[in-house]
Design an enzyme around this catalytic site. Structure first.
Site, PDB file in Angstrom:
ATOM      1  N   LYS A  80       0.800  -1.321   0.015  1.00 23.41           N
ATOM      2  CA  LYS A  80       0.062   0.028  -0.016  1.00 23.41           C
ATOM      3  C   LYS A  80       0.921   1.409   0.310  1.00 23.41           C
ATOM      4  O   LYS A  80       1.860   1.243   0.690  1.00 23.41           O
ATOM      5  CB  LYS A  80      -0.836  -0.030   1.230  1.00 23.41           C
ATOM      6  CG  LYS A  80      -2.240  -0.446   1.031  1.00 23.41           C
ATOM      7  CD  LYS A  80      -3.113   0.068   2.090  1.00 23.41           C
ATOM      8  CE  LYS A  80      -4.127  -1.096   2.173  1.00 23.41           C
ATOM      9  NZ  LYS A  80      -4.231  -1.732   3.506  1.00 23.41           N
ATOM     10  N   SER A 133       0.094   0.780 -14.589  1.00 21.13           N
ATOM     11  CA  SER A 133      -1.103   1.051 -14.729  1.00 21.13           C
ATOM     12  C   SER A 133      -1.826   0.040 -15.435  1.00 21.13           C
ATOM     13  O   SER A 133      -1.118  -0.967 -16.254  1.00 21.13           O
ATOM     14  CB  SER A 133      -1.570   2.221 -15.839  1.00 21.13           C
ATOM     15  OG  SER A 133      -2.795   2.324 -16.149  1.00 21.13           O
ATOM     16  N   GLY A 135      -4.465  -1.980 -13.770  1.00 26.29           N
ATOM     17  CA  GLY A 135      -5.279  -2.875 -12.766  1.00 26.29           C
ATOM     18  C   GLY A 135      -4.686  -4.170 -12.718  1.00 26.29           C
ATOM     19  O   GLY A 135      -3.464  -4.707 -13.171  1.00 26.29           O
ATOM     20  N   LYS A 187       2.315   8.834 -13.831  1.00 26.49           N
ATOM     21  CA  LYS A 187       1.307   7.862 -13.431  1.00 26.49           C
ATOM     22  C   LYS A 187      -0.183   8.616 -12.871  1.00 26.49           C
ATOM     23  O   LYS A 187      -1.309   8.120 -13.130  1.00 26.49           O
ATOM     24  CB  LYS A 187       1.730   6.785 -12.537  1.00 26.49           C
ATOM     25  CG  LYS A 187       0.551   5.962 -11.935  1.00 26.49           C
ATOM     26  CD  LYS A 187      -0.119   4.971 -12.983  1.00 26.49           C
ATOM     27  CE  LYS A 187      -1.157   4.020 -12.606  1.00 26.49           C
ATOM     28  NZ  LYS A 187      -1.697   3.968 -11.320  1.00 26.49           N
ATOM     29  N   HIS A 190      -1.948  10.232 -15.605  1.00 23.07           N
ATOM     30  CA  HIS A 190      -2.661   9.096 -16.410  1.00 23.07           C
ATOM     31  C   HIS A 190      -4.136   8.918 -15.430  1.00 23.07           C
ATOM     32  O   HIS A 190      -5.125   9.091 -15.936  1.00 23.07           O
ATOM     33  CB  HIS A 190      -1.904   8.049 -16.344  1.00 23.07           C
ATOM     34  CG  HIS A 190      -2.670   6.775 -16.693  1.00 23.07           C
ATOM     35  ND1 HIS A 190      -3.432   6.176 -15.651  1.00 23.07           N
ATOM     36  CD2 HIS A 190      -2.830   6.052 -17.926  1.00 23.07           C
ATOM     37  CE1 HIS A 190      -3.946   5.025 -16.336  1.00 23.07           C
ATOM     38  NE2 HIS A 190      -3.718   5.026 -17.652  1.00 23.07           N
ATOM     39  N   ASN A 191      -4.127   8.699 -14.327  1.00 23.20           N
ATOM     40  CA  ASN A 191      -5.233   8.574 -13.347  1.00 23.20           C
ATOM     41  C   ASN A 191      -6.126   9.777 -13.322  1.00 23.20           C
ATOM     42  O   ASN A 191      -7.288   9.519 -13.384  1.00 23.20           O
ATOM     43  CB  ASN A 191      -4.642   8.341 -11.894  1.00 23.20           C
ATOM     44  CG  ASN A 191      -4.090   6.800 -11.793  1.00 23.20           C
ATOM     45  OD1 ASN A 191      -3.426   6.279 -12.827  1.00 23.20           O
ATOM     46  ND2 ASN A 191      -4.271   6.449 -10.674  1.00 23.20           N
ATOM     47  N   GLU A 194      -8.021   9.601 -16.468  1.00 25.27           N
ATOM     48  CA  GLU A 194      -8.879   8.575 -16.360  1.00 25.27           C
ATOM     49  C   GLU A 194     -10.139   8.884 -15.645  1.00 25.27           C
ATOM     50  O   GLU A 194     -11.219   8.620 -16.058  1.00 25.27           O
ATOM     51  CB  GLU A 194      -8.279   7.513 -15.692  1.00 25.27           C
ATOM     52  CG  GLU A 194      -8.947   6.062 -15.309  1.00 25.27           C
ATOM     53  CD  GLU A 194      -8.306   5.153 -14.415  1.00 25.27           C
ATOM     54  OE1 GLU A 194      -7.268   5.109 -14.615  1.00 25.27           O
ATOM     55  OE2 GLU A 194      -8.863   4.762 -13.566  1.00 25.27           O
ATOM     56  N   ARG A 292     -17.353  13.636  -8.647  1.00 26.33           N
ATOM     57  CA  ARG A 292     -17.568  12.383  -7.658  1.00 26.33           C
ATOM     58  C   ARG A 292     -17.772  12.747  -6.207  1.00 26.33           C
ATOM     59  O   ARG A 292     -18.339  12.017  -5.431  1.00 26.33           O
ATOM     60  CB  ARG A 292     -16.029  11.554  -7.680  1.00 26.33           C
ATOM     61  CG  ARG A 292     -15.683  10.815  -9.162  1.00 26.33           C
ATOM     62  CD  ARG A 292     -14.682   9.749  -8.919  1.00 26.33           C
ATOM     63  NE  ARG A 292     -14.332   9.326 -10.235  1.00 26.33           N
ATOM     64  CZ  ARG A 292     -13.104   8.379 -10.224  1.00 26.33           C
ATOM     65  NH1 ARG A 292     -12.786   7.796  -9.261  1.00 26.33           N
ATOM     66  NH2 ARG A 292     -12.915   7.968 -11.440  1.00 26.33           N
TER      67      ARG A 292
HETATM   68  P1  2AM Z   1       0.199  -9.144   4.216  1.00 23.53           P
HETATM   69  O1  2AM Z   1      -0.110  -9.921   3.501  1.00 23.53           O
HETATM   70  O2  2AM Z   1       1.041  -9.364   5.406  1.00 23.53           O
HETATM   71  O3  2AM Z   1      -0.934  -7.899   5.067  1.00 23.53           O
HETATM   72  C1  2AM Z   1      -1.272  -5.091   0.455  1.00 23.53           C
HETATM   73  O4  2AM Z   1      -1.360  -4.788   1.702  1.00 23.53           O
HETATM   74  C2  2AM Z   1       0.171  -5.956   0.699  1.00 23.53           C
HETATM   75  O5  2AM Z   1       1.031  -5.156   1.426  1.00 23.53           O
HETATM   76  C3  2AM Z   1       0.170  -7.126   1.227  1.00 23.53           C
HETATM   77  O6  2AM Z   1       1.030  -8.005   0.715  1.00 23.53           O
HETATM   78  C4  2AM Z   1       0.631  -6.672   2.550  1.00 23.53           C
HETATM   79  O7  2AM Z   1       1.308  -7.808   3.540  1.00 23.53           O
HETATM   80  C5  2AM Z   1       1.718  -5.568   2.387  1.00 23.53           C
HETATM   81  N1  2AM Z   1       1.891  -4.961   3.576  1.00 23.53           N
HETATM   82  C6  2AM Z   1       0.865  -4.116   4.051  1.00 23.53           C
HETATM   83  N2  2AM Z   1       1.701  -3.270   5.145  1.00 23.53           N
HETATM   84  C7  2AM Z   1       2.829  -3.779   5.289  1.00 23.53           C
HETATM   85  C8  2AM Z   1       3.881  -3.489   6.132  1.00 23.53           C
HETATM   86  N3  2AM Z   1       3.902  -2.520   7.054  1.00 23.53           N
HETATM   87  N4  2AM Z   1       5.137  -4.078   6.017  1.00 23.53           N
HETATM   88  C9  2AM Z   1       5.163  -5.312   5.008  1.00 23.53           C
HETATM   89  N5  2AM Z   1       4.035  -5.390   4.345  1.00 23.53           N
HETATM   90  C10 2AM Z   1       3.028  -4.684   4.236  1.00 23.53           C
END
Ligand code: 2AM
Length: 483
Positions: A80, A133, A135, A187, A190-191, A194, A292
């Site tokens: 994330k 990009s 998805g 990117k 781009h979004n 979109e 939105r």
């Molecule tokens: P996870 O499966 O152990 O939750 C989407 O959330 C991805 O990011 C998942 O693979 C998640 O691992 C990973 N993720 C989210 N936060 C994280 C963190 N603080 N350290 C390592 N991986 C993380």
């Protein structure tokens, strides 16, 4: 750190859907990939289910991941955006050696990418912000990839990223956009585009339904037909498909059972915020983002519906010609939205010292990404003919589309206004076009007012220099403030 057992070309941590699909794509293209996830079960599940698709090295810890990759190491992070990315970078960095490359393939804000890049550069590491990009489907079968970071890092990554990207006529939809945050910046725009594309499609649908009285299935037929012409694109094709879909439970058109409050993850907002900083009028993207927001203001909408009539005003239109007019309006508005987006990229590149080839951006958006469209070929050609183009609007092909469509564009907006159908993106795009081509803008009056209340000065049309009028004095004498 010794890593004699290292045999993977690349490593990837973060195996949620996007990361998993990207890893499979890399493996399927013949690269040995080391894979890791904080929660190990996701890593083992990937290998159990798809291990036979390629050469995966399963790693239970980041240490194992680092040890599994050949030097200089390229490690992709797909978690994330935001704090999670920082957490993983912080954990990873002490394990790496000079010259290694950390790639953030998430949806980071380019400013975060700049910050991380600076921090890693001090440690002798390369940090690459990579916009991906398309998805989940794109990640697996060929996304459009916008790579930032150093030239050296790109040289190392190139064989892998070019092999996994979408391909259009033998050209991979992947490029080294520019240094440091350039990939994530492009990117982001781009979004934003979109958002504008989707809003314009949504307004077209609304007009065909609410003004021309068509059913969703009939509108679907119109979109399908449009997809055979200049408007051919992933989103237009998908719109036809979605509008034709019937809800299994109620038998209603699917679009009628979906709550009409659009969400956003924030990249549209970032694009608009950035455009405000750059002073670039991206009105189509901004209106799409605000539309939105408006849709999500449930309480205000309920209050307004209670106070005011919700019955649409009848507008008399000839259905067939209205469909053609909406098509022309959609195309012209789309030209404006893209012209604005490319302006923003040019302005951002100028401001931040990125050498971004706008024709190349259009080229790599032709496949893999959500806004992929035939239209992008026209943009690519426009920049090939004239690399320092002032605005896409005035290139022969687009100028003709807008000139031919302008009467229809106006008619559609008139019908929308009469019928009480909101078309913020259509309307603002036309206003932008009219603003650009206007002989004299009322900005002159604004300058005069600014000088009157705040002595902000003005320039004259007939002489060089900066002037101020002493408004309070008799005769209102004018003085020249500077040359
Ligand atoms: P996870 O499966 O152990 O939750 C989407 O959330 C991805 O990011 C998942 O693979 C998640 O691992 C990973 N993720 C989210 N936060 C994280 C963190 N603080 N350290 C390592 N991986 C993380």
């Amino acid at each position: 750190m010794g890593n004699d057992d290292a045999r993977a070309t690349i490593g990837l941590t973060g195996l949620a859907t996007m990361g998993r699909n990207l890893a499979r794509n890399i493996a399927r293209n013949g690269h040995t990939i080391a894979v890791h996830n904080r929660t190990t079960s996701k890593m083992t599940a990937l290998i159990d289910e798809f291990g036979d698709e390629g050469d995966f090295v399963g790693c239970e810890s980041l240490e194992d991941l680092v040890a599994a990759v050949e030097r200089p190491r390229a490690i992709v992070i797909m978690v994330k955006a935001g704090e999670a990315t920082d957490a993983v970078v912080d954990e990873l960095v002490p394990l790496l050696d000079e010259g290694d490359i950390v790639v953030d393939a998430g949806n980071a804000h380019y400013r975060d990418t700049l910050r991380r890049q600076e921090a890693l550069e001090e440690k002798g590491l390369h940090f690459v912000g990579m916009g991906v990009s398309g998805g989940e489907e794109g990640a697996l079968n060929g996304p459009s990839i916008m790579v930032g970071g150093s030239d050296h890092a790109y040289e190392v990554l190139q064989p892998v990223v070019e092999s996994i990207a979408a391909d259009v006529d033998g050209t991979p939809c992947c490029a080294h956009i520019g240094h440091d945050g350039a990939g994530h910046f492009v990117k982001m725009v781009h979004n934003g585009i979109e958002y504008a594309d989707m809003q314009l499609i949504a307004e077209s649908y609304d007009l065909l339904r609410s003004v021309a009285g068509m059913t969703p299935a009939e509108v679907a037929d119109v979109f399908e037909e449009w997809n055979g012409g200049d408007l051919e694109s992933f989103l237009i094709e998908m719109t036809a498909d979605v509008l034709r879909h019937t809800d299994a439970e109620t038998g209603e058109p699917f679009v009628d059972v979906v709550r009409d409050a659009a969400e956003q993850k924030g990249t549209g907002r970032w694009t608009v915020q950035d455009a405000l900083d750059l002073g670039v009028p991206i009105t189509g993207i901004a209106e799409a983002t605000f539309a939105r927001s408006l849709s999500g203001h449930t309480e205000q909408r309920a209050a307004a519906r209670e106070m005011f009539s919700t019955t649409p005003e009848e507008v008399d239109v000839d259905r067939d010609s209205f469909v053609d007019q909406v098509r022309a309006a959609l195309y012209a508005s789309k030209v404006v939205a893209y012209a604005q987006g490319f302006d923003q990229i040019a302005a951002g590149a100028e401001e931040r010292g990125w050498d971004i080839d706008l024709g190349e951006v259009a080229t790599i958006w032709r496949g893999g990404c959500i806004i992929r469209a035939q239209f992008l070929d026209r943009i690519r050609e426009a920049y090939a003919d004239e690399p320092d183009l002032t605005t896409l609007l005035t290139t022969p092909y687009f100028a003709e589309a807008v000139t031919d469509g302008v009467d229809a564009w106006r008619e559609v907006i008139v019908a929308a206004v009469r019928g009480g159908v909101p078309t913020p993106a259509f309307s603002s795009s036309l206003a932008y076009f009219d603003g650009l081509r206007r002989d004299r803008l009322p900005a002159a009056l604004i300058q005069a007012l600014r000088d009157d209340f705040g002595a902000h000065t003005y320039e004259r049309v007939d002489r060089e220099g900066t002037f101020h009028t002493r408004w309070a004095e008799e005769g209102r004498p004018e003085e020249q403030v500077s040359d």
